[in-house]
Design an enzyme around this catalytic site. Structure first.
Site, PDB file in Angstrom:
ATOM      1  N   SER A 156      -5.502  -5.546   2.734  1.00  0.00           N
ATOM      2  CA  SER A 156      -6.140  -5.070   3.945  1.00  0.00           C
ATOM      3  C   SER A 156      -7.634  -4.796   3.796  1.00  0.00           C
ATOM      4  O   SER A 156      -8.341  -4.612   4.787  1.00  0.00           O
ATOM      5  CB  SER A 156      -5.458  -3.785   4.418  1.00  0.00           C
ATOM      6  N   LYS A 194     -14.671   0.970   2.640  1.00  0.00           N
ATOM      7  CA  LYS A 194     -13.633   0.635   3.613  1.00  0.00           C
ATOM      8  C   LYS A 194     -13.502   1.757   4.647  1.00  0.00           C
ATOM      9  O   LYS A 194     -13.605   2.943   4.320  1.00  0.00           O
ATOM     10  CB  LYS A 194     -12.312   0.428   2.858  1.00  0.00           C
ATOM     11  N   SER A 200      -3.731  -4.413  -1.584  1.00  0.00           N
ATOM     12  CA  SER A 200      -4.856  -4.535  -0.653  1.00  0.00           C
ATOM     13  C   SER A 200      -6.238  -4.460  -1.283  1.00  0.00           C
ATOM     14  O   SER A 200      -7.235  -4.681  -0.593  1.00  0.00           O
ATOM     15  CB  SER A 200      -4.742  -3.470   0.446  1.00  0.00           C
TER      16      SER A 200
END
Length: 470
Positions: free
Chosen positions: A156, A81, A180
């Protein structure tokens, strides 16, 4: 392009690399070719680092050929990420403001994976600054769910979920402040683990809300999640919240045996206002565990009724504090959705925040009590089926509600308590995967991973597979 190779799990691939049936260079070239094909459809990657990946693959191949095999991730290509720092490499947080940010050092988790011989193929898309759950990013574009490209992937860490589900990375790391890691895992049919707070260092990971943030794996299988946790966990003096608790080999001892396991069910909160199709699938898997010898027991956690307020009264002010200066000086450089959240965060008073912490303490006490009576608590991961990209509401049994509020409803409590929570695929509804969440005692990741393996062995997804896959 070798499709069979792309679909291997990390643990399957590691055995092939270790025995030199395939080489890290072969694996990496094959994956990079596939990324070029699939990423225009998923938009899971923000950046693809093909040259450095191939250089690392050649290095790994030389080491393994010389007999210096480091372990499961040696020679395995993965992507992380884009709020996890890579030293001397662009890390954008999927934002305009940090669009040219280059950190000086690796995050601790990056360094651990690098040391383990992992090959990094790039950085993955996310909701801007990790503050959202639909991953419809105004700066880098929406991420598309591999099961249905019109649907959101959850967030997310939506790029991580989509990349793992579409096989454009063998594994990934996400961050989790209110769900997330687990929300995209449930939405994309992957395995997502939020470890105990303090188990995995957050040093070098851009914060969203200091006291709620976690880092953990998003993986193709429970075994892969266990292998990742073994690699990245451990005390870190650079992280003031890091716990000095020994790390474990989480792969050893996992067998899926749940005979005698006490499973807690909280009906009042975790099974309230759940899409009936999601609820049926989760209850079916619980019934399957009971057939395998588990014991089902109701648990009471009264303060859960305040959990959503506690999450917001904690997370919003903490996030707004981190971004306060930029909110004052360049507000229009934020996406409209997160700018509003930061503005709302500045409206909370010190009294509001501290009252939330008192309620949070009570919630922790009640979870500890419940988990003294049972071994794990099982819930739906999210109470809904993912909506279409651009739609910020969701229909639950004919009632319309906010997507983001509902998506974090069952995941947020584990961020407040810091307890470990694992999301595993439990079935299919309307062509989309459904996630089941397993919450455990502090630092008892081994137990929830074993329960996750029991569910995985049921093959709950059957022959269903994402549309966007090899």
């Amino acid at each position: 392009m070798n499709k069979e190779l792309l679909e291997k799990t990390v643990t399957e691939l590691a055995e092939l690399i270790k025995t030199r049936k395939v080489s890290p260079v072969e694996v990496t070239e094959n994956l990079l070719e596939y990324i070029d094909h699939i990423n225009p459809k998923t938009n899971a990657y923000i950046s693809i680092t093909a040259d450095t990946a191939l250089k690392s693959a050649r290095k790994a191949e030389t080491e393994i050929t010389a007999g210096n095999y480091k372990g499961v991730f040696h020679g395995v290509p993965i992507a992380l990420k884009d709020n996890i720092y890579f030293g001397k490499e662009l890390t954008t947080m999927a934002s305009k403001i940090h669009g040219d940010f280059i950190p000086e050092h690796d995050a601790t988790v990056t360094a651990k994976l690098r040391e383990a011989g992992a090959i990094f193929t790039g950085k993955l898309n996310m909701h801007e600054y990790a503050w959202g759950a639909d991953n419809n990013n105004p700066h880098f574009g929406a991420v598309h769910n591999p099961w249905n490209p019109e649907k959101i992937p959850g967030g997310s860490s939506g790029g991580s979920g989509a990349a793992v589900a579409s096989h454009s990375t063998y594994s990934s790391l996400g961050t989790d402040t209110a769900g997330s890691i687990r929300i995209p895992s449930a939405s994309c049919g992957t395995v997502g683990l939020k470890p105990t707070h303090g188990r995995v260092s957050k040093y070098g990971v851009y914060p969203l809300a200091w006291t709620l943030d976690h880092v953990g794996p998003i993986a193709k299988s429970v075994a892969d999640a266990a292998a990742m946790l073994s690699t990245i966990s451990g005390f870190d003096i650079n992280d003031p919240t890091s716990a000095n608790v020994p790390a474990h080999d989480y792969l050893s001892g996992m067998n899926g045996n749940v005979k005698g396991l006490r499973i807690g069910i909280n009906e009042d909160y975790f099974f309230k206002d759940v899409d009936s199709r999601v609820e049926k699938i989760v209850r079916d898997r619980i019934a399957d565990l009971e057939k395998m010898g588990a014991v089902i027991k109701p648990v009471s956690i009264p303060t859960l009724r305040h959990a959503q307020w506690i999450v917001l009264a904690t997370g919003l002010p903490e996030a707004s504090t981190i971004h306060h200066r930029n909110l004052q000086t360049r507000p229009n450089d934020f996406g409209a959705d997160i700018r509003l959240l930061f503005e709302i965060g500045e409206l909370f008073s010190g009294v509001d925040y501290l009252q939330a912490q008192q309620a949070r303490r009570q919630l922790k006490i009640e979870f500890v009590k419940a988990l003294s009576e049972v071994d794990v608590i099982i819930t739906p991961t999210i109470p809904l089926i993912p909506p279409t990209i651009g739609v910020d509401t969701v229909d639950i049994n004919g009632n319309t509600g906010s997507y983001i509020e509902n998506s974090i409803r069952f995941t947020g409590p584990s961020n407040l308590t810091g307890l470990p929570a694992l999301s595993v695929p439990a079935g299919i509804a309307e062509g989309m995967p459904v996630g089941l969440q397993i919450i455990g005692r502090a630092f008892d990741e081994a137990r929830i991973l074993n329960v996750g393996m029991a569910i995985e062995l049921m093959k709950p997804l059957g022959n269903h597979r994402p549309i966007l896959s090899p």
